[in-house]
Enzyme design. Sequence first.
Site, PDB file in Angstrom:
ATOM      1  CD1 TRP A 101      -2.163  -2.308   1.478  1.00  0.00           C
ATOM      2  CD2 TRP A 101      -2.971  -1.146  -0.250  1.00  0.00           C
ATOM      3  NE1 TRP A 101      -3.134  -3.069   0.872  1.00  0.00           N
ATOM      4  CE2 TRP A 101      -3.651  -2.384  -0.186  1.00  0.00           C
ATOM      5  CE3 TRP A 101      -3.306  -0.252  -1.270  1.00  0.00           C
ATOM      6  CZ2 TRP A 101      -4.642  -2.748  -1.113  1.00  0.00           C
ATOM      7  CZ3 TRP A 101      -4.304  -0.607  -2.183  1.00  0.00           C
ATOM      8  CH2 TRP A 101      -4.955  -1.848  -2.093  1.00  0.00           C
ATOM      9  CG  ASP A 171      -3.619   4.225   3.634  1.00  0.00           C
ATOM     10  OD1 ASP A 171      -4.681   4.036   4.254  1.00  0.00           O
ATOM     11  OD2 ASP A 171      -3.314   3.594   2.590  1.00  0.00           O
ATOM     12  CE  LYS A 195      -8.998  -1.873   3.929  1.00  0.00           C
ATOM     13  NZ  LYS A 195      -9.174  -2.983   3.043  1.00  0.00           N
TER      14      LYS A 195
HETATM   15  N1  PMP Z   1      -4.590   1.523   1.679  1.00  0.00           N
HETATM   16  C1  PMP Z   1      -4.728   0.429   2.437  1.00  0.00           C
HETATM   17  C2  PMP Z   1      -3.873   0.276   3.645  1.00  0.00           C
HETATM   18  C3  PMP Z   1      -5.681  -0.536   2.085  1.00  0.00           C
HETATM   19  O1  PMP Z   1      -5.824  -1.643   2.833  1.00  0.00           O
HETATM   20  C4  PMP Z   1      -6.486  -0.345   0.945  1.00  0.00           C
HETATM   21  C5  PMP Z   1      -7.551  -1.340   0.531  1.00  0.00           C
HETATM   22  N2  PMP Z   1      -7.346  -2.632   0.844  1.00  0.00           N
HETATM   23  C6  PMP Z   1      -6.281   0.790   0.194  1.00  0.00           C
HETATM   24  C7  PMP Z   1      -5.328   1.718   0.588  1.00  0.00           C
HETATM   25  C8  PMP Z   1      -7.097   1.061  -1.038  1.00  0.00           C
HETATM   26  O2  PMP Z   1      -8.374   1.397  -0.667  1.00  0.00           O
HETATM   27  P1  PMP Z   1      -9.512   1.632  -1.750  1.00  0.00           P
HETATM   28  O3  PMP Z   1      -9.616   0.414  -2.572  1.00  0.00           O
HETATM   29  O4  PMP Z   1     -10.714   1.883  -0.903  1.00  0.00           O
HETATM   30  O5  PMP Z   1      -9.146   2.828  -2.544  1.00  0.00           O
END
Ligand code: PMP
Length: 359
Positions: A101, A171, A195
């Site tokens: 991420w 994040d 989540k």
């Molecule tokens: N950052 C983290 C830490 C995540 O776990 C996720 C989704 N699993 C995201 C970003 C991306 O999120 P989204 O698909 O809602 O844009």
Amino acid sequence: MRVFNFSPGPAVLAEEVLQKAAAEMLDWHGSGMSVMEMSHRGKEFIAIADKTEADLRSLLAIPANYKVLFLQGGAIAENAIVPMNLLRGSSVADYVNTGEWSKKSIKEAKKYCNVHIAASAEDQNFTYVPARATWQLRQDAAYVHICTNETIGGVEYHWTPDTGDVPLVADMSSHILSRVIDVAKYGVIYGGAQKNMGPAGLTVVIVRDDLLDRALPITPSAFTWKEQAEQNSMLNTPPTYAIYIAGLVFEWIQAQGGLAALERVNIAKAKLLYDFLDQTSFYRSPVRSADRSRMNIPFKLQDESLDAAFLQGAGERGMVQLKGHRSVGGMRASIYNAMPLAGVQTLVDYMREFAERHG
Ligand code: PMP
């Protein structure tokens, strides 16, 4: 019958939340309509949004000089929205790379600025959080970005880095509301709701007032935090139903005793699984113990040829979504707030039984 859902997200929601939403589906509080059918500017929905924000503020003890925004686009969109909102006056930003991420955030930020990797855990396959003393931060950076819980790698910050006068941007998608945090140590906190906060479609951004004047002129209005803050996140139509469900989740968290109480349960749940992983050679956890996530627990079977049988047996016992992310393989148990201790106990019991049968 409901399963034990170990999905990384969209993820399990508390049954009480789903039942309340079901009971209120056709007629919210005598309004004669579903929340989905309400005008976002009507008094009913304004009341829902105001209470949802107030409850989130109270749960996280958000100081008065922070704005709470209910937006769309998810954390992936924020990867671009963050630099666009913070880069006026500086074209450089520092990023710490702790996994998949972080990498996505870095890749996106590179479209907007000069990205400097202040620290990276790539040397050990993203199994740890680099110590603050090893970070190389730049004084002229517009901000420092971290991912405080790597959902795929299962690496979590159990401390808050001090970045001095440079705002810290986090994040927190996959562990927000799982533990007590000191919001005042961050400039910006963001995360997708799917989540620990509610359904997909809602993105929460918590931003310190003094950072609202730094947006690049090219920033789309719907993604300009200042404009959204001035309009109570209603510059465009917000994800009304997702906000409502998040509100029910926040009430549920309050009923559990708030974040400190939930954190104790989350510690106990994670300990149950990690203690088991550490005392068997049949399975192993790849992550350094000090940095292990309480929310997302990846583990591997020593003999990968048993993976499919493991997953099938889990499914037969009502445990779903245990397959690890395709980039790392193996298994991953995501055990967010709404996963009861009984779910983790059922998993550990099954893992023990499976190891005895195949070991
Ligand atoms: N950052 C983290 C830490 C995540 O776990 C996720 C989704 N699993 C995201 C970003 C991306 O999120 P989204 O698909 O809602 O844009």
